[in-house]
Write a protein that holds these residues in place. Structure first.
Motif, PDB file in Angstrom:
ATOM      1  N   ALA A 191       0.842  -1.199   0.000  1.00 36.22           N
ATOM      2  CA  ALA A 191       0.000   0.000   0.000  1.00 36.22           C
ATOM      3  C   ALA A 191       0.876   1.247   0.000  1.00 36.22           C
ATOM      4  N   PHE A 192       1.888   1.293   0.869  1.00 37.03           N
ATOM      5  CA  PHE A 192       2.699   2.508   0.963  1.00 37.03           C
ATOM      6  C   PHE A 192       3.588   2.682  -0.258  1.00 37.03           C
ATOM      7  N   MET A 193       4.280   1.612  -0.687  1.00 36.20           N
ATOM      8  CA  MET A 193       5.236   1.823  -1.776  1.00 36.20           C
ATOM      9  C   MET A 193       4.535   2.079  -3.101  1.00 36.20           C
ATOM     10  N   ASN A 194       3.398   1.423  -3.311  1.00 35.72           N
ATOM     11  CA  ASN A 194       2.688   1.615  -4.572  1.00 35.72           C
ATOM     12  C   ASN A 194       2.045   2.998  -4.631  1.00 35.72           C
ATOM     13  N   MET A 195       1.479   3.452  -3.506  1.00 36.63           N
ATOM     14  CA  MET A 195       0.924   4.805  -3.451  1.00 36.63           C
ATOM     15  C   MET A 195       1.999   5.825  -3.789  1.00 36.63           C
ATOM     16  N   GLY A 196       3.194   5.627  -3.234  1.00 35.32           N
ATOM     17  CA  GLY A 196       4.294   6.543  -3.511  1.00 35.32           C
ATOM     18  C   GLY A 196       4.624   6.574  -4.992  1.00 35.32           C
ATOM     19  N   ALA A 197       4.692   5.381  -5.607  1.00 36.93           N
ATOM     20  CA  ALA A 197       5.034   5.316  -7.034  1.00 36.93           C
ATOM     21  C   ALA A 197       3.975   6.042  -7.863  1.00 36.93           C
ATOM     22  N   PHE A 198       2.693   5.861  -7.518  1.00 39.38           N
ATOM     23  CA  PHE A 198       1.637   6.531  -8.283  1.00 39.38           C
ATOM     24  C   PHE A 198       1.675   8.044  -8.049  1.00 39.38           C
ATOM     25  N   ALA A 199       2.077   8.482  -6.851  1.00 39.40           N
ATOM     26  CA  ALA A 199       2.192   9.921  -6.600  1.00 39.40           C
ATOM     27  C   ALA A 199       3.247  10.523  -7.523  1.00 39.40           C
ATOM     28  N   VAL A 200       4.352   9.798  -7.760  1.00 36.81           N
ATOM     29  CA  VAL A 200       5.378  10.302  -8.678  1.00 36.81           C
ATOM     30  C   VAL A 200       4.822  10.358 -10.101  1.00 36.81           C
ATOM     31  N   VAL A 201       4.022   9.334 -10.485  1.00 36.63           N
ATOM     32  CA  VAL A 201       3.400   9.366 -11.823  1.00 36.63           C
ATOM     33  C   VAL A 201       2.545  10.621 -11.963  1.00 36.63           C
ATOM     34  N   ILE A 202       1.796  10.967 -10.901  1.00 35.76           N
ATOM     35  CA  ILE A 202       0.950  12.168 -10.954  1.00 35.76           C
ATOM     36  C   ILE A 202       1.800  13.409 -11.190  1.00 35.76           C
ATOM     37  N   LEU A 203       2.961  13.467 -10.541  1.00 37.12           N
ATOM     38  CA  LEU A 203       3.838  14.626 -10.737  1.00 37.12           C
ATOM     39  C   LEU A 203       4.299  14.735 -12.183  1.00 37.12           C
ATOM     40  N   LEU A 204       4.516  13.580 -12.829  1.00 34.45           N
ATOM     41  CA  LEU A 204       5.078  13.590 -14.177  1.00 34.45           C
ATOM     42  C   LEU A 204       4.029  13.794 -15.260  1.00 34.45           C
ATOM     43  N   GLU A 205       2.742  13.731 -14.869  1.00 31.80           N
ATOM     44  CA  GLU A 205       1.707  13.877 -15.889  1.00 31.80           C
ATOM     45  C   GLU A 205       1.609  15.315 -16.369  1.00 31.80           C
ATOM     46  N   ARG A 206       0.962  15.486 -17.541  1.00 35.10           N
ATOM     47  CA  ARG A 206       0.681  16.828 -18.037  1.00 35.10           C
ATOM     48  C   ARG A 206      -0.822  17.053 -17.956  1.00 35.10           C
ATOM     49  N   GLN A 207      -1.224  18.314 -18.073  1.00 35.16           N
ATOM     50  CA  GLN A 207      -2.631  18.675 -17.987  1.00 35.16           C
ATOM     51  C   GLN A 207      -3.497  17.846 -18.949  1.00 35.16           C
ATOM     52  N   GLY A 208      -4.573  17.249 -18.440  1.00 35.69           N
ATOM     53  CA  GLY A 208      -5.541  16.554 -19.277  1.00 35.69           C
ATOM     54  C   GLY A 208      -5.036  15.262 -19.887  1.00 35.69           C
ATOM     55  N   GLU A 209      -4.082  14.600 -19.258  1.00 32.69           N
ATOM     56  CA  GLU A 209      -3.450  13.464 -19.921  1.00 32.69           C
ATOM     57  C   GLU A 209      -3.636  12.154 -19.157  1.00 32.69           C
ATOM     58  N   MET A 210      -3.498  12.155 -17.864  1.00 29.41           N
ATOM     59  CA  MET A 210      -3.715  11.002 -16.996  1.00 29.41           C
ATOM     60  C   MET A 210      -2.797   9.821 -17.259  1.00 29.41           C
ATOM     61  N   ASP A 211      -1.602  10.056 -17.785  1.00 27.60           N
ATOM     62  CA  ASP A 211      -0.618   8.986 -17.929  1.00 27.60           C
ATOM     63  C   ASP A 211       0.748   9.631 -18.163  1.00 27.60           C
ATOM     64  N   ALA A 212       1.808   8.854 -17.995  1.00 27.08           N
ATOM     65  CA  ALA A 212       3.149   9.389 -18.242  1.00 27.08           C
ATOM     66  C   ALA A 212       4.018   8.284 -18.799  1.00 27.08           C
ATOM     67  N   THR A 213       4.942   8.628 -19.692  1.00 29.93           N
ATOM     68  CA  THR A 213       5.835   7.614 -20.249  1.00 29.93           C
ATOM     69  C   THR A 213       7.103   7.534 -19.419  1.00 29.93           C
ATOM     70  N   GLY A 214       7.777   6.411 -19.535  1.00 32.29           N
ATOM     71  CA  GLY A 214       9.016   6.210 -18.790  1.00 32.29           C
ATOM     72  C   GLY A 214      10.112   7.181 -19.203  1.00 32.29           C
ATOM     73  N   ASN A 215      10.012   7.733 -20.424  1.00 33.89           N
ATOM     74  CA  ASN A 215      11.047   8.665 -20.899  1.00 33.89           C
ATOM     75  C   ASN A 215      11.174   9.888 -20.007  1.00 33.89           C
ATOM     76  N   ARG A 216      10.041  10.245 -19.369  1.00 32.85           N
ATOM     77  CA  ARG A 216      10.071  11.462 -18.558  1.00 32.85           C
ATOM     78  C   ARG A 216      10.905  11.293 -17.305  1.00 32.85           C
ATOM     79  N   LEU A 217      11.273  10.056 -16.986  1.00 32.87           N
ATOM     80  CA  LEU A 217      12.089   9.834 -15.799  1.00 32.87           C
ATOM     81  C   LEU A 217      13.573   9.977 -16.109  1.00 32.87           C
ATOM     82  N   LYS A 218      13.929   9.993 -17.398  1.00 37.69           N
ATOM     83  CA  LYS A 218      15.355  10.016 -17.774  1.00 37.69           C
ATOM     84  C   LYS A 218      16.025  11.271 -17.233  1.00 37.69           C
TER      85      LYS A 218
END
Lengths: 100, 491
Positions: free
Chosen positions: B339-366
């Motif tokens: 619960a804790f580690m997965n929530m954290g990972a999804f919170a980072v995905v939220i940070l990487l998203e753009r307006q109106g998109e609801m997803d992020a690619t792995g490239n943005r982590l590079k």
């Protein structure tokens, strides 16, 4: 008296028709109807077993299934309408923005 | 039967009841304060959060007083309360993630928080149910809510599509589930777990009918936790749903369905353990292997986390298949760590998203470490924990589960699971390598409007507990008072 197995065979046939319908039909509305058919065949099974065991558990369960089926249709139709607003189709082959 | 009413002890369902009351308060506040088309109250999420925390208080209070009521249809015991705490953790962190997120996808925030609370109530009933009828109702309560939550963003075609797929496949799966329940009733004449076990023990049960019924029940449960032959919906629904909903779903459904799964098998079919233990073991092998192998080649972060969640369902199933107290306590520890580690990972995905998109690619982590070192550090903690690197919670979760499997005579299962965590480590660690050793591109940035205090709070809480539960596992095991895991850890 009609033996319990007759009811069970009938409900198994209805359940199978419903399941095959879900897998083969492409219109989302008809798929929802097929799911309803599956749930109703379960009701028939439950009533037959309730008769066989001579207790009321199965009959009470049927009411629960009916209530859930009604709620499920309400939610399902709402989702279907929301989807239709955007994509103008009820064909599930067109539901393919993301790969299945 | 006359005394049936006086025997009702509401403590057995008190956490779910508290949650439903909180949901009613939230929807009433929303309706009473709505004027025309003005957006709903900004402080509504905090009301919902108070409801979740109050329920957590009730759950902790009930930990020390086991009770069975409603004529044996619902219980409150340590495991039920431990499950409640996992679900409530997921709900609380999902609410924090939603504060800024949900107004960007849908203005009707009142309904959203009400649904989150009602879905949590359904999930908590799964852990308390000791009757197939109650399991079915609880399952449908949370499933129906989740179908709506998946399609929350009505302007997004992906969100609609996710809801549609989830609903059609989910309704199909629940028809199988309830047909299975009907067969179990037909075979034994009861839907209550203890009476099923008694009939089976007395030899009054029709074993062939029971086998058909239990197989269908496994299919229904397997769909909810996305075990492998029934997992097809998972990546699409995870990708298309609003991200806080995905995060909540990945934790809550798993916890709830596994709790009911375990209680059914352990209470209703204890004598058949070798048979279902083997069946669950085989499902676990399929689930882990496919989840990990397909996760290797995902570019979308949400799809990657979806396949990773399939793999984690497999590891959890290893704990259940052993059916020993140690295995179950290990699975519970696994759930809270996840619960804790997965929530954290999804919170980072939220940070990487753009307006109106609801997803992020792995490239943005590079090269993220060069632009946003704090976020990269937190993401590394979550990834190391998901991969099972010590000293994070994910390592001990895997360690307890595998140790329980070896002790329970499932060494082959533990071996396959270890091999799988090695495959899994590859794609989690690749993210860390990308963040620290790749050059940042123009895609590598976090938009200022994505960051907010509640998201930062979620990241902080998730990171602190991922580390704390790893360094001090007794924080959790001591709370649920089982002792089995702690003795395992000391050995």
């Amino acid at each position: 008296m009609v033996p319990t197995s007759y009811y069970l065979i009938l409900s198994a046939i209805i359940f199978t028709i419903g399941a095959v319908g879900v897998l083969s039909r492409r219109n989302a509305l008809i798929i929802i109807m097929c799911v309803e058919m599956m749930l109703n065949s379960v009701n028939l099974t439950l009533i037959a077993f309730a008769m066989q065991w001579n207790n009321l558990n199965g009959q009470v369960f049927v009411f629960m299934v009916m209530a859930v089926a009604a709620a499920e249709v309400a939610v399902g139709l709402a989702i279907l309408i929301a989807h239709f607003h955007l994509s103008k189709t009820t064909n599930i082959d067109d539901v393919n923005l993301m790969k299945w | 039967m006359n005394s049936a009413l006086t025997e009702l002890n509401l403590n057995a369902v008190l956490p779910a009841l508290t949650m439903v009351i909180a949901a009613a308060v939230v929807i009433l506040l929303d309706i009473l304060n709505r004027k025309g088309k003005t957006p709903t109250l900004a402080w509504l999420p905090w009301v919902a959060l108070v409801g979740v925390l109050a329920t957590a208080g009730v759950s902790i209070w009930l930990l020390s007083q086991p009770v069975s009521s409603f004529q044996g249809m619902a219980v409150s015991d340590e495991r039920a309360q431990a499950l409640n705490l996992v679900v409530l953790t997921g709900a609380a962190l999902a609410i924090l993630l939603s504060v800024r997120y949900i107004p960007t996808v849908n203005l009707q925030t009142g309904e959203y928080y009400t649904l989150i609370l009602l879905v949590s109530a359904g999930m908590m009933m799964m852990g308390a149910a000791t009757d197939l009828m109650v399991v079915f109702l609880a399952l449908e309560t949370f499933s129906l809510g989740l179908y709506i939550l998946a399609g929350l963003s009505r302007i997004s075609r992906r969100s609609n599509e996710a809801a549609m797929k989830y609903f059609l496949l989910g309704a199909f799966a629940s028809a199988f589930f309830v047909y299975g329940a009907a067969f179990v009733y037909g075979a034994t004449g009861s839907t209550r777990f203890d009476l099923i076990a008694m009939r089976l023990f007395e030899g009054q049960a029709d074993v062939a009918l029971l086998a058909i019924g239990v197989t269908m029940l496994i299919a229904g449960f397997g769909f909810k936790v996305s075990l492998v032959p029934f997992h097809m919906w998972t990546p699409d629904v995870y990708q298309g749903s609003p991200t806080p909903v995905t995060a909540f779903m990945s934790i809550g459904t798993k916890a709830a369905a596994f709790a009911a799964f375990y209680r059914f098998f352990a209470t209703a079919l204890p004598t058949e353990q070798p048979t279902w233990g083997m069946a669950l073991g085989i499902l676990a092998v399929l689930t882990m292997t496919l989840g990990n192998l397909v996760a290797l080649r995902q570019s979308s972060l949400k799809r990657l986390l979806a396949y990773s969640s399939i793999a984690h369902a497999g590891y959890l199933l290893v704990g259940l298949a052993t059916a020993t107290p140690a295995g179950i306590d290990a699975a519970l520890y696994y759930l809270i760590a996840y619960a804790f580690m997965n929530m954290g990972a999804f919170a980072v995905v939220i940070l990487l998203e753009r307006q109106g998109e609801m997803d992020a690619t792995g490239n943005r982590l590079k090269g993220l470490a060069k632009r946003h070192p704090q976020v990269a550090l937190l993401m590394s903690i979550f990834m190391f924990s998901l991969a099972g690197v010590p000293p994070f919670a994910g390592f001990f979760a895997k360690f307890f589960v595998f140790a329980a499997a070896v002790q329970g005579g499932y060494s082959w299962l533990a071996a396959v699971a270890m091999l799988n965590s090695a495959i899994g480590a590859w794609y989690y660690l690749r993210i860390v390598v990308d963040m620290y050793f790749a050059e940042p591109s123009e895609e590598t940035r976090i938009e200022a409007q994505r960051t907010s205090i509640p998201v930062a709070m979620t990241l902080g809480i998730a990171a602190v507990f991922t580390v704390a539960l790893g360094v001090l596992p007794w924080l959790w095991t001591g709370l649920v008072q089982s002792g089995a895991v702690t003795t395992l850890a000391l050995r």
